[in-house]
Design a protein around this motif. Sequence first.
Motif, PDB file in Angstrom:
ATOM      1  N   ARG A  92      50.009  16.465 -16.851  1.00  0.00           N
ATOM      2  CA  ARG A  92      50.656  15.094 -16.204  1.00  0.00           C
ATOM      3  C   ARG A  92      50.528  14.514 -16.987  1.00  0.00           C
ATOM      4  NH1 ARG A  92      54.310  17.575 -12.803  1.00  0.00           N
ATOM      5  NH2 ARG A  92      53.632  19.532 -11.480  1.00  0.00           N
ATOM      6  N   ALA A  93      49.601  13.414 -17.314  1.00  0.00           N
ATOM      7  CA  ALA A  93      49.469  12.410 -17.533  1.00  0.00           C
ATOM      8  C   ALA A  93      49.935  12.463 -19.206  1.00  0.00           C
ATOM      9  CB  ALA A  93      48.066  11.705 -16.769  1.00  0.00           C
ATOM     10  N   HIS A  94      50.335  12.190 -20.000  1.00  0.00           N
ATOM     11  CA  HIS A  94      50.437  11.410 -21.517  1.00  0.00           C
ATOM     12  C   HIS A  94      48.700  10.836 -22.318  1.00  0.00           C
ATOM     13  CE1 HIS A  94      52.091  11.411 -25.069  1.00  0.00           C
ATOM     14  NE2 HIS A  94      51.681  10.664 -25.445  1.00  0.00           N
ATOM     15  N   ALA A  95      48.744  12.121 -22.575  1.00  0.00           N
ATOM     16  CA  ALA A  95      47.167  11.477 -23.987  1.00  0.00           C
ATOM     17  C   ALA A  95      47.543  12.305 -25.470  1.00  0.00           C
ATOM     18  CB  ALA A  95      46.073  11.373 -23.391  1.00  0.00           C
ATOM     19  N   PRO A  96      47.465  11.747 -26.266  1.00  0.00           N
ATOM     20  CA  PRO A  96      47.405  12.222 -27.348  1.00  0.00           C
ATOM     21  C   PRO A  96      47.324  13.296 -27.965  1.00  0.00           C
ATOM     22  CG  PRO A  96      46.691  10.294 -27.708  1.00  0.00           C
ATOM     23  CD  PRO A  96      46.801  10.190 -26.335  1.00  0.00           C
ATOM     24  N   ASN A  97      46.230  14.205 -27.062  1.00  0.00           N
ATOM     25  CA  ASN A  97      44.962  14.959 -27.749  1.00  0.00           C
ATOM     26  C   ASN A  97      43.524  14.785 -27.249  1.00  0.00           C
ATOM     27  OD1 ASN A  97      42.285  12.620 -28.440  1.00  0.00           O
ATOM     28  ND2 ASN A  97      44.049  12.678 -29.741  1.00  0.00           N
ATOM     29  N   LEU A  98      42.922  15.870 -26.896  1.00  0.00           N
ATOM     30  CA  LEU A  98      42.347  16.439 -26.137  1.00  0.00           C
ATOM     31  C   LEU A  98      40.597  15.200 -25.256  1.00  0.00           C
ATOM     32  CD1 LEU A  98      41.673  18.528 -23.673  1.00  0.00           C
ATOM     33  CD2 LEU A  98      39.388  19.684 -25.221  1.00  0.00           C
ATOM     34  N   ALA A  99      40.244  14.588 -26.316  1.00  0.00           N
ATOM     35  CA  ALA A  99      40.239  14.282 -26.786  1.00  0.00           C
ATOM     36  C   ALA A  99      40.056  13.008 -25.658  1.00  0.00           C
ATOM     37  CB  ALA A  99      39.376  13.683 -27.742  1.00  0.00           C
ATOM     38  N   ALA A 100      41.514  12.173 -25.480  1.00  0.00           N
ATOM     39  CA  ALA A 100      41.648  11.113 -25.580  1.00  0.00           C
ATOM     40  C   ALA A 100      42.055  11.624 -23.848  1.00  0.00           C
ATOM     41  CB  ALA A 100      43.105  10.554 -26.440  1.00  0.00           C
ATOM     42  N   THR A 101      42.568  12.810 -23.405  1.00  0.00           N
ATOM     43  CA  THR A 101      42.199  12.614 -21.610  1.00  0.00           C
ATOM     44  C   THR A 101      41.190  12.528 -21.204  1.00  0.00           C
ATOM     45  OG1 THR A 101      44.312  14.183 -22.081  1.00  0.00           O
ATOM     46  CG2 THR A 101      42.902  14.352 -20.842  1.00  0.00           C
ATOM     47  N   ALA A 102      39.635  13.847 -22.717  1.00  0.00           N
ATOM     48  CA  ALA A 102      38.742  13.444 -21.810  1.00  0.00           C
ATOM     49  C   ALA A 102      38.112  11.770 -21.806  1.00  0.00           C
ATOM     50  CB  ALA A 102      37.373  13.769 -22.431  1.00  0.00           C
ATOM     51  N   ALA A 103      38.196  10.652 -22.203  1.00  0.00           N
ATOM     52  CA  ALA A 103      37.812   9.641 -22.431  1.00  0.00           C
ATOM     53  C   ALA A 103      39.029   8.771 -21.282  1.00  0.00           C
ATOM     54  CB  ALA A 103      38.642   8.846 -24.174  1.00  0.00           C
ATOM     55  N   ALA A 104      39.756   9.001 -20.629  1.00  0.00           N
ATOM     56  CA  ALA A 104      40.623   8.416 -19.907  1.00  0.00           C
ATOM     57  C   ALA A 104      39.981   8.825 -18.132  1.00  0.00           C
ATOM     58  CB  ALA A 104      41.965   8.494 -20.131  1.00  0.00           C
ATOM     59  N   ASP A 105      39.902  10.277 -18.974  1.00  0.00           N
ATOM     60  CA  ASP A 105      39.897  10.927 -17.341  1.00  0.00           C
ATOM     61  C   ASP A 105      38.790  12.065 -17.620  1.00  0.00           C
ATOM     62  OD1 ASP A 105      40.533  11.988 -13.959  1.00  0.00           O
ATOM     63  OD2 ASP A 105      41.779  11.452 -14.002  1.00  0.00           O
ATOM     64  N   PRO A 106      37.592  12.336 -17.492  1.00  0.00           N
ATOM     65  CA  PRO A 106      36.363  13.746 -18.105  1.00  0.00           C
ATOM     66  C   PRO A 106      37.089  14.523 -16.707  1.00  0.00           C
ATOM     67  CG  PRO A 106      35.189  11.277 -17.975  1.00  0.00           C
ATOM     68  CD  PRO A 106      37.278  11.101 -17.588  1.00  0.00           C
ATOM     69  N   GLY A 107      37.298  14.242 -15.076  1.00  0.00           N
ATOM     70  CA  GLY A 107      37.537  15.357 -14.413  1.00  0.00           C
ATOM     71  C   GLY A 107      39.085  16.027 -14.471  1.00  0.00           C
ATOM     72  N   LEU A 108      39.972  15.013 -15.336  1.00  0.00           N
ATOM     73  CA  LEU A 108      41.194  16.202 -15.615  1.00  0.00           C
ATOM     74  C   LEU A 108      40.607  17.374 -16.669  1.00  0.00           C
ATOM     75  CD1 LEU A 108      43.967  16.440 -15.677  1.00  0.00           C
ATOM     76  CD2 LEU A 108      44.496  14.276 -17.017  1.00  0.00           C
ATOM     77  N   VAL A 109      39.480  17.007 -17.483  1.00  0.00           N
ATOM     78  CA  VAL A 109      39.630  18.343 -18.819  1.00  0.00           C
ATOM     79  C   VAL A 109      39.336  18.748 -17.669  1.00  0.00           C
ATOM     80  CG1 VAL A 109      38.093  18.974 -20.736  1.00  0.00           C
ATOM     81  CG2 VAL A 109      39.147  16.647 -20.680  1.00  0.00           C
ATOM     82  N   GLY A 110      38.361  19.228 -17.002  1.00  0.00           N
ATOM     83  CA  GLY A 110      37.411  19.881 -16.114  1.00  0.00           C
ATOM     84  C   GLY A 110      38.564  21.119 -15.291  1.00  0.00           C
ATOM     85  N   GLU A 111      39.875  20.015 -14.682  1.00  0.00           N
ATOM     86  CA  GLU A 111      40.612  20.740 -14.122  1.00  0.00           C
ATOM     87  C   GLU A 111      42.051  22.048 -14.962  1.00  0.00           C
ATOM     88  OE1 GLU A 111      43.596  17.949 -11.648  1.00  0.00           O
ATOM     89  OE2 GLU A 111      41.920  17.005 -11.518  1.00  0.00           O
ATOM     90  N   LEU A 112      41.938  21.576 -16.566  1.00  0.00           N
ATOM     91  CA  LEU A 112      42.692  21.685 -17.139  1.00  0.00           C
ATOM     92  C   LEU A 112      41.567  22.949 -17.586  1.00  0.00           C
ATOM     93  CD1 LEU A 112      43.494  19.334 -20.318  1.00  0.00           C
ATOM     94  CD2 LEU A 112      44.748  20.301 -18.098  1.00  0.00           C
TER      95      LEU A 112
END
Length: 125
Positions: A54-74
């Motif tokens: 739901r949180a905007h980030a431009p790509n997977l790396a940016a999501t990982a940098a902002a919130d590594p746990g969210l990558v696990g949820e994905l």
Amino acid sequence: MPENAENGATAADCLFCKIVAGEIPSNLVYEGERVIAFRDINPQAPMHVLVVPRAHAPNLAATAAADPGLVGELATVAAEVAGEEGYSDYNVVANTGSEAGQTIFHTHLHVLGGRKLTSLTNLPG
Ligand code: 5GP
Ligand code: ZN
């Protein structure tokens, strides 16, 4: 300050933010607190679902940098959706950057099932 695709907030001109907000319809297959999943409008395989934070980030790396746990949820949602669709075996693709075929600059995993990706040349995107 206007919100935009770069600052990690909801981007006014971001298609997937609009889908997350329900402003643009989508064929949802999963709705969680932090992650949604919906069918790709132009499927490249019998199962082609996009798993989107739901949180905007431009790509997977940016999501990982902002919130590594969210990558696990994905990754967890990708597995759950594939399982519900009847696919124990599937592919996950995250195009990153326009040269790599990324066209929507809001993080998403392509979850593909039912099509054998025999080489990296027949990946979608
Ligand atoms: P990318 O090329 O950025 O990795 O993937 C973007 C994906 O979004 C493409 O596979 C494209 O078919 C899909 N897409 C583009 N617009 C829409 C839309 O309005 N609704 C849905 N469900 N998928 C879309
Ligand atoms: Zn967005």
